[in-house]
Design a protein around this motif. Structure first.
Motif, PDB file in Angstrom:
ATOM      1  N   ALA A 124       0.829  -1.203   0.000  1.00 53.72           N
ATOM      2  CA  ALA A 124       0.000   0.000   0.000  1.00 53.72           C
ATOM      3  C   ALA A 124       0.865   1.256   0.000  1.00 53.72           C
ATOM      4  O   ALA A 124       0.631   2.193  -0.775  1.00 53.72           O
ATOM      5  CB  ALA A 124      -0.926  -0.011   1.218  1.00 53.72           C
ATOM      6  N   HIS A 145       2.552   1.658  -3.327  1.00 59.42           N
ATOM      7  CA  HIS A 145       1.653   2.208  -4.343  1.00 59.42           C
ATOM      8  C   HIS A 145       1.558   3.720  -4.206  1.00 59.42           C
ATOM      9  O   HIS A 145       1.576   4.448  -5.216  1.00 59.42           O
ATOM     10  CB  HIS A 145       0.260   1.581  -4.211  1.00 59.42           C
ATOM     11  CG  HIS A 145      -0.741   2.159  -5.176  1.00 59.42           C
ATOM     12  ND1 HIS A 145      -0.821   1.760  -6.492  1.00 59.42           N
ATOM     13  CD2 HIS A 145      -1.693   3.115  -5.005  1.00 59.42           C
ATOM     14  CE1 HIS A 145      -1.768   2.435  -7.106  1.00 59.42           C
ATOM     15  NE2 HIS A 145      -2.317   3.276  -6.214  1.00 59.42           N
ATOM     16  N   TYR A 146       1.471   4.201  -2.976  1.00 56.61           N
ATOM     17  CA  TYR A 146       1.379   5.655  -2.779  1.00 56.61           C
ATOM     18  C   TYR A 146       2.660   6.343  -3.251  1.00 56.61           C
ATOM     19  O   TYR A 146       2.609   7.419  -3.866  1.00 56.61           O
ATOM     20  CB  TYR A 146       1.131   5.969  -1.306  1.00 56.61           C
ATOM     21  CG  TYR A 146       0.889   7.434  -1.053  1.00 56.61           C
ATOM     22  CD1 TYR A 146      -0.387   7.988  -1.145  1.00 56.61           C
ATOM     23  CD2 TYR A 146       1.949   8.290  -0.741  1.00 56.61           C
ATOM     24  CE1 TYR A 146      -0.603   9.337  -0.943  1.00 56.61           C
ATOM     25  CE2 TYR A 146       1.745   9.647  -0.529  1.00 56.61           C
ATOM     26  CZ  TYR A 146       0.469  10.158  -0.633  1.00 56.61           C
ATOM     27  OH  TYR A 146       0.257  11.498  -0.430  1.00 56.61           O
ATOM     28  N   TYR A 189      -5.557  15.155  -5.310  1.00 51.07           N
ATOM     29  CA  TYR A 189      -4.806  14.022  -5.848  1.00 51.07           C
ATOM     30  C   TYR A 189      -4.259  13.147  -4.730  1.00 51.07           C
ATOM     31  O   TYR A 189      -4.196  11.918  -4.860  1.00 51.07           O
ATOM     32  CB  TYR A 189      -3.674  14.530  -6.742  1.00 51.07           C
ATOM     33  CG  TYR A 189      -2.973  13.430  -7.522  1.00 51.07           C
ATOM     34  CD1 TYR A 189      -3.652  12.704  -8.499  1.00 51.07           C
ATOM     35  CD2 TYR A 189      -1.644  13.121  -7.289  1.00 51.07           C
ATOM     36  CE1 TYR A 189      -3.018  11.692  -9.208  1.00 51.07           C
ATOM     37  CE2 TYR A 189      -1.001  12.117  -7.993  1.00 51.07           C
ATOM     38  CZ  TYR A 189      -1.696  11.405  -8.952  1.00 51.07           C
ATOM     39  OH  TYR A 189      -1.072  10.399  -9.656  1.00 51.07           O
ATOM     40  N   VAL A 217      -6.980  10.827  -3.772  1.00 52.35           N
ATOM     41  CA  VAL A 217      -7.144   9.743  -4.743  1.00 52.35           C
ATOM     42  C   VAL A 217      -6.080   8.671  -4.523  1.00 52.35           C
ATOM     43  O   VAL A 217      -6.384   7.464  -4.484  1.00 52.35           O
ATOM     44  CB  VAL A 217      -7.061  10.299  -6.187  1.00 52.35           C
ATOM     45  CG1 VAL A 217      -7.019   9.161  -7.196  1.00 52.35           C
ATOM     46  CG2 VAL A 217      -8.250  11.213  -6.467  1.00 52.35           C
ATOM     47  N   LEU A 218      -4.825   9.074  -4.375  1.00 48.88           N
ATOM     48  CA  LEU A 218      -3.747   8.117  -4.136  1.00 48.88           C
ATOM     49  C   LEU A 218      -3.958   7.345  -2.839  1.00 48.88           C
ATOM     50  O   LEU A 218      -3.706   6.134  -2.774  1.00 48.88           O
ATOM     51  CB  LEU A 218      -2.405   8.850  -4.077  1.00 48.88           C
ATOM     52  CG  LEU A 218      -1.746   9.253  -5.395  1.00 48.88           C
ATOM     53  CD1 LEU A 218      -0.470  10.029  -5.116  1.00 48.88           C
ATOM     54  CD2 LEU A 218      -1.446   8.039  -6.250  1.00 48.88           C
ATOM     55  N   ASP A 221      -6.839   6.666  -1.294  1.00 44.72           N
ATOM     56  CA  ASP A 221      -7.928   5.689  -1.467  1.00 44.72           C
ATOM     57  C   ASP A 221      -7.446   4.475  -2.266  1.00 44.72           C
ATOM     58  O   ASP A 221      -7.811   3.329  -1.950  1.00 44.72           O
ATOM     59  CB  ASP A 221      -9.114   6.350  -2.171  1.00 44.72           C
ATOM     60  CG  ASP A 221      -9.795   7.390  -1.291  1.00 44.72           C
ATOM     61  OD1 ASP A 221      -9.586   7.344  -0.058  1.00 44.72           O
ATOM     62  OD2 ASP A 221     -10.515   8.254  -1.820  1.00 44.72           O
ATOM     63  N   GLU A 222      -6.628   4.723  -3.287  1.00 42.81           N
ATOM     64  CA  GLU A 222      -6.094   3.609  -4.066  1.00 42.81           C
ATOM     65  C   GLU A 222      -5.184   2.729  -3.201  1.00 42.81           C
ATOM     66  O   GLU A 222      -5.212   1.496  -3.308  1.00 42.81           O
ATOM     67  CB  GLU A 222      -5.319   4.143  -5.274  1.00 42.81           C
ATOM     68  CG  GLU A 222      -6.193   4.812  -6.325  1.00 42.81           C
ATOM     69  CD  GLU A 222      -5.367   5.387  -7.457  1.00 42.81           C
ATOM     70  OE1 GLU A 222      -4.112   5.367  -7.342  1.00 42.81           O
ATOM     71  OE2 GLU A 222      -5.953   5.862  -8.452  1.00 42.81           O
ATOM     72  N   SER A 223      -4.385   3.348  -2.332  1.00 44.92           N
ATOM     73  CA  SER A 223      -3.481   2.591  -1.462  1.00 44.92           C
ATOM     74  C   SER A 223      -4.263   1.747  -0.469  1.00 44.92           C
ATOM     75  O   SER A 223      -3.884   0.601  -0.179  1.00 44.92           O
ATOM     76  CB  SER A 223      -2.545   3.555  -0.723  1.00 44.92           C
ATOM     77  OG  SER A 223      -1.764   4.291  -1.632  1.00 44.92           O
ATOM     78  N   ASN A 233      -7.201   0.485  -0.996  1.00 40.90           N
ATOM     79  CA  ASN A 233      -7.749  -0.644  -1.761  1.00 40.90           C
ATOM     80  C   ASN A 233      -6.678  -1.704  -2.036  1.00 40.90           C
ATOM     81  O   ASN A 233      -6.965  -2.911  -2.020  1.00 40.90           O
ATOM     82  CB  ASN A 233      -8.333  -0.135  -3.082  1.00 40.90           C
ATOM     83  CG  ASN A 233      -9.592   0.680  -2.883  1.00 40.90           C
ATOM     84  OD1 ASN A 233     -10.320   0.471  -1.902  1.00 40.90           O
ATOM     85  ND2 ASN A 233      -9.860   1.619  -3.781  1.00 40.90           N
ATOM     86  N   VAL A 234      -5.440  -1.252  -2.292  1.00 43.71           N
ATOM     87  CA  VAL A 234      -4.345  -2.201  -2.478  1.00 43.71           C
ATOM     88  C   VAL A 234      -4.125  -3.010  -1.213  1.00 43.71           C
ATOM     89  O   VAL A 234      -3.924  -4.240  -1.257  1.00 43.71           O
ATOM     90  CB  VAL A 234      -3.045  -1.459  -2.877  1.00 43.71           C
ATOM     91  CG1 VAL A 234      -1.841  -2.401  -2.821  1.00 43.71           C
ATOM     92  CG2 VAL A 234      -3.183  -0.868  -4.274  1.00 43.71           C
ATOM     93  N   LYS A 245      -6.706  -5.784  -0.638  1.00 38.99           N
ATOM     94  CA  LYS A 245      -6.540  -6.956  -1.490  1.00 38.99           C
ATOM     95  C   LYS A 245      -5.399  -7.869  -1.025  1.00 38.99           C
ATOM     96  O   LYS A 245      -5.305  -9.001  -1.455  1.00 38.99           O
ATOM     97  CB  LYS A 245      -6.277  -6.514  -2.939  1.00 38.99           C
ATOM     98  CG  LYS A 245      -7.449  -5.794  -3.590  1.00 38.99           C
ATOM     99  CD  LYS A 245      -7.081  -5.341  -5.000  1.00 38.99           C
ATOM    100  CE  LYS A 245      -8.246  -4.607  -5.654  1.00 38.99           C
ATOM    101  NZ  LYS A 245      -7.905  -4.133  -7.015  1.00 38.99           N
TER     102      LYS A 245
END
Length: 873
Positions: free
Chosen positions: A404, A407-408, A420, A423-424, A426-428, A430-431, A434
């Motif tokens: 995570a 990814h960030y 931004y 957004v990063l 939230d994506e982290s 989600n990573v 998973k």
């Protein structure tokens, strides 16, 4: 030695009760904090102020314990802190955690140790003038750098918000100021040991101390821990005084009992008493007090050895400076603005007790609660901010956390804003979801991810995002700047010069000066037409002193309006639209306009320098009703609520005569070589037919046939004036509007629209541009074109801009309407940005055509026509 008294807070001895209840402001507070290797935790051994050796003190050390030391009659009060950085305290805490089963892993325990020490150190920086940081070794511990940075973030982000409020609401003295502390405290770094490999001579020691000072200073400056402005610093160091001291006394911690026993054994073994040896022990240096012939054959450089180095003279030098002038360690333009106060002894002790509760007691009470959100946030986030490294190491132990954070960190842009970042983040998250392994720790690990990513963003990747006057964020890295022009949004617009001849690229403005003056001055130097054009200057501030400043416009003054003259003195009857395509105006003499109230000020624009490049209104029409200030200027622009007697620093308007009326041909419109950037078909001015009665017929006899734009009709005069309200979009597209809700369409070359629609009605300040773009661009009313007739009349112009936001009405600031010369082409350039005392008014990003007037307008009826004299022709 028996000269320093001590007591442990909060149980004060009678001596300290008397001392700390005094109203005399005569104490400099010196905090002593840092590390100690010994069970007594006493860090004052090197100060030479203790009664006996530290090992003989009857003292039970305790983490969080604070001891006061003071010598009667001396100006220094020592505040000694025992913290988790003292070996004895940290060992005791570790045993407690192990015995209670609380110890799980070292990182958690280390986090607690750092947190407790940071509370004490942060507390010390608010109640001390000087803080002595004691180090047991002989080198600076770089660990302090990350700790200082975290404490600086805490102070700026949280303490600066809640502490001034809490101090103001309490009975604490107002002398603490908005920073709610005595001063930006000076730090002295005290090293108890000197390296063996270095020379022990005076010059060797001084040279080594200077080297360490340079290294510490560079590290603190590079990490922005100390700054030019001490108000933004956690602490300061003086620019011209020593702030590093090395103790060179190897017997500093020698046990006197062991020394006595060894000496006794030595004496018994010798069986004799060496009186000379005993005396040598008492001498400050070898052969002291002996006649010179006793050591005439010896090397005098070895004989006269200097006395032991002492720390207290350096500290007393600091105290003397504090008592006489205070500390001012700010640099450059911040010099002389540092906050420094010496409270009375009683006030200081009350402040000490209050701050101790705020920083220490409440923080250690798990049941404490507060309604102050800023203070509550500080208590909740203190440990997280101090222990950034804990989150880092924790993330390394979980694959999901590691992916995570990775990814960030993979963001392609170097600096980015909050949106931004979100957004990063939230994506982290989600990573992680998973790849996570422990359902039980999911909530905790997600919190760690959020806090870690937040720290990564704020510590090097955060975009400034300071908004420009057109509501665009600064794209530079996060930076603190006192000059708004240092910001940049990266957005570039196309705008036209004052006269309309040339266009240029302009950066998104951050100041009203950039928006309304500087850009047009740059184009002026590159436009020959602007330089040749005659102009009417509007009044601006003229300083009479060097230290002039912006006026502080109070609420009561903001509600006062400019002394506007009565419009009825200009016209015999109000302007009204006739049934046809022209207006019926009565003419009055210019002399009627030039009548000046004898009681008004005689200051006028006629006092300004005149040359062949400038046309000024007459002294009468430009009379200012009140002598303007020459020491304070208006911080915004002139509007209906501006206080009298204040003028802006520069003009946000431009009123030019670009040439004779023959420059404009109604059959061809405004050509590209004369006015750049006009859209096809929207480059025509509108004919405005004005029918007026003739009050002085003799002025018009036998002249109607040779006057362009005027003709006689049954005792009246018909005037044809060409007018145009020009709009300009950020791409540089320009167009004329034929009415308040319609863009001119003159593709056929025949203009049937009448100028009365734009003269008599309010024209919107913003309108949607008809240019074809993916996003509708908002155009702004930027110029008013006027072609005056070749007749014995004067066209008077008094533009007023009413903004939709705050409902302010802006004007040129002239006390009388501007008089436009006859048979000439005049262009009024309006401000790019409007600003009152409360700040700039941001233009809208979208304007519906059906209600464009809600966002501001050019007030209708800005023109008046008066009869001129023969010498006006």
């Amino acid at each position: 030695m028996g000269r320093y008294r001590k007591c442990i807070y909060p149980k004060l001895s009678p001596d300290f009760e008397a001392l700390l209840s005094s109203e005399d402001p005569n104490l400099i507070i010196v905090g002593v904090i840092g590390k100690s290797l010994f069970e007594d935790c006493n860090k004052l051994a090197g100060f030479n102020i203790l009664d006996v050796a530290p090992s003989l003190l009857s003292h039970e050390a305790k983490e969080g314990q604070i001891t006061f030391y003071h010598k009667p009659g001396e100006e220094i009060l020592f505040v000694h802190f025992e913290t988790t950085f003292d070996n004895y305290c940290v060992e005791k805490l570790l045993h407690e955690w192990i015995n209670s089963g609380q110890f799980e892993q070292f990182m958690i325990f280390n986090s607690e140790v750092k947190t407790r020490f940071a509370r004490s150190l942060l507390f010390a920086t608010h109640i001390c003038h000087v803080v002595v940081l004691v180090e047991t070794g002989h080198s600076f511990d770089p660990f302090y750098l990350s700790l200082f940075k975290s404490m600086k973030v805490l102070r700026e982000k949280h303490v600066a918000k809640f502490l001034p409020k809490m101090a103001k609401a309490s009975s604490l003295p107002l002398l603490l100021g908005k920073e709610a502390r005595l001063c930006c405290p000076r730090f002295i770094f005290f090293f108890e040991n000197f390296p063996d490999e270095e020379g022990t001579g005076k010059e060797d020691i001084s040279k080594f101390e200077f080297q360490v000072e340079d290294n510490i200073y560079k590290m603190l400056r590079n990490d922005f821990i100390i700054m030019n402005n001490t108000a933004q610093s956690l602490f300061s160091i003086p620019g011209n005084k020593r702030f590093v001291y090395f103790n060179t006394d190897k017997t500093l911690r020698e046990d006197p009992l062991i020394k006595s026993i060894k000496y006794l054994e030595h004496t018994l073994n010798l069986g004799v008493f060496d009186e000379e040896a005993e005396m040598d022990e008492l001498r400050p240096f070898t052969n002291f007090g002996k006649p010179i012939n006793h050591y005439k054959n010896e090397d005098l450089s070895d004989v006269f050895v200097e006395k032991k180095r002492e720390f207290m003279p350096l500290l007393r030098d600091y105290a003397k400076e504090a008592l006489e002038v205070g500390f001012d360690d700010s640099l450059s333009k911040f010099k002389g603005k540092s906050h420094f106060v010496i409270l009375s002894n009683k006030q200081w002790y009350e402040t000490f007790c209050f701050f101790h509760k705020v920083f220490i007691t409440n923080a250690e009470d798990p049941n404490f609660d507060t309604s102050d959100l800023d203070y509550k946030t500080y208590l909740e986030t203190f440990q997280t901010i101090i222990n950034v490294d804990y989150d880092f190491f924790a993330s390394c132990c979980d694959p999901g956390l590691k992916k995570a954070i990775s990814h960030y960190n993979s963001a392609k842009v170097q600096h980015y804003g909050f949106a931004y970042h979100k957004v990063l983040l939230d994506e982290s998250i989600n990573v992680y979801r998973k790849n996570f392994q422990s359902q039980e720790k999911q909530h905790i690990n997600e919190r760690i991810i959020r806090e870690t990513c937040e720290n990564i963003w704020r510590q090097g990747r955060q975009q400034c995002e300071y908004f420009s006057l057109r509501n665009n964020p600064c794209v530079l890295p996060k930076h603190s700047s006192h000059d708004l022009s240092d910001h940049s949004s990266g957005v570039v617009f196309v705008s036209t010069c004052n006269c309309g001849r040339i266009q240029g690229r302009r950066e998104d403005p951050y100041t009203i000066y950039q928006a309304n003056f500087e850009f047009y001055q740059i184009l002026y130097k590159n436009c020959g037409s602007c330089q040749k054009s005659l102009k009417i200057d509007v009044p601006v501030f003229t300083p009479s002193i060097t230290d002039y400043r912006a006026a502080e416009v109070a609420d009561s003054l903001a509600n006062m309006t400019l002394n506007q003259p009565d419009e009825t003195q200009y016209l015999s009857q109000p302007i009204t639209a006739s049934q046809g395509s022209h207006e019926n105006l009565s003419l009055v003499s210019v002399n009627a306009i030039n009548r000046i109230d004898e009681d008004s000020s005689d200051a006028s624009l006629n006092d300004l320098d005149q040359d062949e490049q400038h046309v000024y209104p007459s002294a009468d029409t430009a009379t200012i009703y009140r002598q303007p200030s020459t020491t304070e200027y208006l911080p915004g622009m002139v509007h209906n609520e501006s206080p009298q007697g204040l003028l802006p620093q520069f003009s946000s308007w431009s009123l030019l005569c670009v040439g004779p009326s023959s420059l404009y041909s109604h059959s061809t419109g405004l050509l590209e070589h004369f006015q750049s950037g006009f859209l096809s078909g929207a480059n025509y001015l509108l004919p405005w037919d004005v029918q007026v009665r003739v009050k002085n017929p003799s002025n018009f006899e036998n002249k109607s046939n040779d006057r362009r734009g005027a003709y006689r009709k049954k005792g009246a005069i018909m005037l044809k004036i060409f007018v145009g309200c020009e709009y300009e979009c950020p791409r540089g597209h320009r167009f004329i509007m034929s009415s308040p809700d319609k863009v001119l369409n003159g593709g056929s070359g025949i203009i049937k629209d009448s100028g009365s629609k734009i003269v008599m009605n309010d024209m919107p300040l913003y309108f949607s541009c008809p240019c074809r773009t993916a996003k509708n661009m908002v155009a702004q009313l930027m110029r008013v074109h006027v072609v005056t007739p070749k007749a014995n009349v004067n066209v008077l112009m008094e533009p007023k801009i009413r903004t939709g936001e705050r409902n302010l009405t802006f004007s040129l600031g002239l006390s009388q309407p501007a008089k436009l010369s006859q048979s000439a082409y005049w262009i009024l350039r309006l401000p790019y940005i409007y600003q009152g005392e409360e700040g700039p008014i941001t233009p809208p990003t979208e304007v519906p055509s059906n209600n464009a007037g809600l966002f501001g307008c050019l007030v209708g009826g800005m023109f008046k026509v008066v009869e001129g004299e023969e010498d006006d022709l």
